[in-house]
Write a protein that holds these residues in place. Structure first.
Motif, PDB file in Angstrom:
ATOM      1  N   HIS A  96       0.929  -1.384  -0.139  1.00 28.84           N
ATOM      2  CA  HIS A  96       0.073   0.182  -0.051  1.00 28.84           C
ATOM      3  C   HIS A  96       0.935   1.216  -0.030  1.00 28.84           C
ATOM      4  N   LEU A  97       1.813   1.250   0.955  1.00 28.36           N
ATOM      5  CA  LEU A  97       2.751   2.236   0.776  1.00 28.36           C
ATOM      6  C   LEU A  97       3.377   2.455  -0.570  1.00 28.36           C
ATOM      7  N   ASP A  98       3.909   1.574  -1.142  1.00 32.77           N
ATOM      8  CA  ASP A  98       4.607   1.879  -2.362  1.00 32.77           C
ATOM      9  C   ASP A  98       3.679   2.302  -3.351  1.00 32.77           C
ATOM     10  N   THR A  99       2.389   1.939  -3.442  1.00 33.19           N
ATOM     11  CA  THR A  99       1.411   2.319  -4.511  1.00 33.19           C
ATOM     12  C   THR A  99       1.067   3.819  -4.121  1.00 33.19           C
ATOM     13  N   TYR A 100       0.938   4.450  -2.849  1.00 29.57           N
ATOM     14  CA  TYR A 100       0.732   5.714  -2.625  1.00 29.57           C
ATOM     15  C   TYR A 100       2.056   6.577  -3.197  1.00 29.57           C
ATOM     16  N   LEU A 101       3.392   6.019  -2.868  1.00 33.01           N
ATOM     17  CA  LEU A 101       4.194   6.830  -3.390  1.00 33.01           C
ATOM     18  C   LEU A 101       4.515   6.894  -4.801  1.00 33.01           C
ATOM     19  N   GLY A 102       4.141   5.784  -5.549  1.00 35.99           N
ATOM     20  CA  GLY A 102       4.372   5.544  -6.899  1.00 35.99           C
ATOM     21  C   GLY A 102       3.276   6.455  -7.565  1.00 35.99           C
ATOM     22  N   TYR A 103       2.161   6.427  -6.986  1.00 37.00           N
ATOM     23  CA  TYR A 103       1.026   7.201  -7.658  1.00 37.00           C
ATOM     24  C   TYR A 103       1.379   8.555  -7.938  1.00 37.00           C
ATOM     25  N   LEU A 104       1.848   9.366  -6.813  1.00 35.14           N
ATOM     26  CA  LEU A 104       1.935  10.770  -6.838  1.00 35.14           C
ATOM     27  C   LEU A 104       2.726  11.185  -8.155  1.00 35.14           C
ATOM     28  N   PRO A 105       3.731  10.945  -8.502  1.00 29.67           N
ATOM     29  CA  PRO A 105       4.398  11.261  -9.732  1.00 29.67           C
ATOM     30  C   PRO A 105       3.332  11.158 -11.006  1.00 29.67           C
ATOM     31  N   GLN A 106       2.592  10.139 -11.077  1.00 29.56           N
ATOM     32  CA  GLN A 106       1.681   9.916 -12.043  1.00 29.56           C
ATOM     33  C   GLN A 106       0.645  11.049 -12.202  1.00 29.56           C
ATOM     34  N   ALA A 107      -0.056  11.279 -10.863  1.00 32.00           N
ATOM     35  CA  ALA A 107      -0.992  12.289 -10.739  1.00 32.00           C
ATOM     36  C   ALA A 107      -0.344  13.530 -11.114  1.00 32.00           C
ATOM     37  N   GLU A 108       0.766  13.906 -10.774  1.00 32.39           N
ATOM     38  CA  GLU A 108       1.686  15.151 -10.980  1.00 32.39           C
ATOM     39  C   GLU A 108       1.889  15.341 -12.457  1.00 32.39           C
ATOM     40  N   ALA A 109       1.988  14.331 -13.341  1.00 28.63           N
ATOM     41  CA  ALA A 109       2.171  14.485 -14.642  1.00 28.63           C
ATOM     42  C   ALA A 109       1.001  14.571 -15.346  1.00 28.63           C
ATOM     43  N   ARG A 110      -0.065  14.168 -15.070  1.00 32.92           N
ATOM     44  CA  ARG A 110      -1.400  14.247 -15.702  1.00 32.92           C
ATOM     45  C   ARG A 110      -1.891  15.590 -15.224  1.00 32.92           C
ATOM     46  N   ALA A 160      -7.601  11.209  -5.566  1.00 38.34           N
ATOM     47  CA  ALA A 160      -8.371  10.238  -5.156  1.00 38.34           C
ATOM     48  C   ALA A 160      -8.311   8.867  -6.087  1.00 38.34           C
ATOM     49  N   ARG A 161      -7.901   8.783  -7.080  1.00 39.41           N
ATOM     50  CA  ARG A 161      -7.817   7.780  -8.081  1.00 39.41           C
ATOM     51  C   ARG A 161      -7.041   6.461  -7.480  1.00 39.41           C
ATOM     52  N   VAL A 162      -6.299   7.003  -6.595  1.00 37.67           N
ATOM     53  CA  VAL A 162      -4.993   5.892  -6.021  1.00 37.67           C
ATOM     54  C   VAL A 162      -6.119   4.950  -5.308  1.00 37.67           C
ATOM     55  N   GLU A 163      -7.189   5.434  -4.776  1.00 39.23           N
ATOM     56  CA  GLU A 163      -7.904   4.292  -4.013  1.00 39.23           C
ATOM     57  C   GLU A 163      -8.505   3.117  -4.591  1.00 39.23           C
ATOM     58  N   ALA A 164      -8.513   3.220  -6.035  1.00 38.59           N
ATOM     59  CA  ALA A 164      -8.920   2.143  -6.788  1.00 38.59           C
ATOM     60  C   ALA A 164      -7.767   1.022  -6.849  1.00 38.59           C
ATOM     61  N   LEU A 165      -6.574   1.806  -6.810  1.00 42.80           N
ATOM     62  CA  LEU A 165      -5.397   0.777  -6.823  1.00 42.80           C
ATOM     63  C   LEU A 165      -5.182   0.018  -5.652  1.00 42.80           C
ATOM     64  N   GLN A 166      -5.438   0.889  -4.399  1.00 39.63           N
ATOM     65  CA  GLN A 166      -5.360   0.238  -3.123  1.00 39.63           C
ATOM     66  C   GLN A 166      -6.273  -0.864  -2.962  1.00 39.63           C
TER      67      GLN A 166
END
Length: 241
Positions: A146-160, A202-208
């Motif tokens: 779960h931690l890695d998913t949060y940390l990995g998602y932030l750069p993706q959201a930033e890029a979009r 908030a889209r990260v929650e689907a990955l979680q």
């Protein structure tokens, strides 16, 4: 990218603020686009680390359960691990103004600073699990996903978000009646961009949720030769922690 209705309406209102124009730019439009300076969007994503907390019992974790919890949404499930954080978004908007007294209009080259960040993420592992034991390691490993998913998602959201901001504002001054451009820009930020960016975060929650699959629950229930069950059995009748 699907924009929110309010955002689409605000974009239309901004374009409609100027009188109807032919394909050729007016002198005022030329001045705005050529001399006011480029629009600017600055976007930063900040990771503030994490900590592990072993002080909370499984009963309290079950009450606290939310994003990243083993047993999330499963009636009767015991929560042994929980990863908690909250996405934060801040936006500052301004820009250089240029007025045209003859027409009664002004333009603004938007300068927008967006910050996306998580406060320190807390990983809870039930205090009933002995550190370094097999069951502790298994639960912690699950929470680290779960931690890695949060940390990995932030750069993706930033890029979009960066791409969307550039598409909207790059080289495109906003026009409004004199004295209204700054307010129009702020209204677009508040009603369009803030909800849009929060939705992206908030889209990260689907990955979680995908991590907490039924298969994962079943696997965790059988690990370590039944160690988890043997640890919980004598604690279920205790006073809630």
């Amino acid at each position: 990218m699907k924009l929110l209705p309010a955002f689409a309406l605000l974009c239309w209102a901004t374009a409609a603020a100027m009188p109807a124009q032919a394909a050729t730019r007016t002198p005022f439009q030329a001045r705005c686009e050529d001399s006011i300076g480029a629009s600017l969007s600055v976007l930063t994503g900040t990771l503030n680390g994490f900590r592990i907390d072993n002080t909370v019992g499984y009963r309290s974790l079950t009450v606290m359960k939310g994003g990243g919890a083993i047993g999330r949404g499963q009636p009767g499930q015991v929560v042994l691990g929980l990863t908690r954080t909250e996405a934060h978004v801040s936006i500052r908007a301004g820009g250089r103004l240029l007025a045209d007294p003859a027409s009664g209009y002004e333009c603004i080259a938007a300068q927008i600073e967006v910050k996306l960040y998580y406060p320190p993420i807390v990983i809870y592992v039930s205090r009933e699990l002995t550190p370094h034991s097999c069951s502790y390691r298994e639960v912690l490993a699950h929470e680290m996903r779960h931690l890695d998913t949060y940390l990995g998602y932030l750069p993706q959201a930033e890029a979009r978000v960066r791409t969307a901001l550039g598409r909207r504002f790059e080289g495109k001054p906003l026009y409004a009646r004199t004295g209204q451009a700054q307010a129009l820009l702020q209204r677009e930020i508040d009603r369009g961009w803030m909800p849009y960016i929060k939705n992206e975060m908030a889209r990260v929650e689907a990955l979680q949720a995908a991590i907490d699959s039924p298969q994962e629950y079943a696997r965790l229930g059988k690990v370590c030769a039944g160690e988890v069950q043997s640890l919980l059995r004598p604690t279920r009748n205790r006073t809630p922690s």
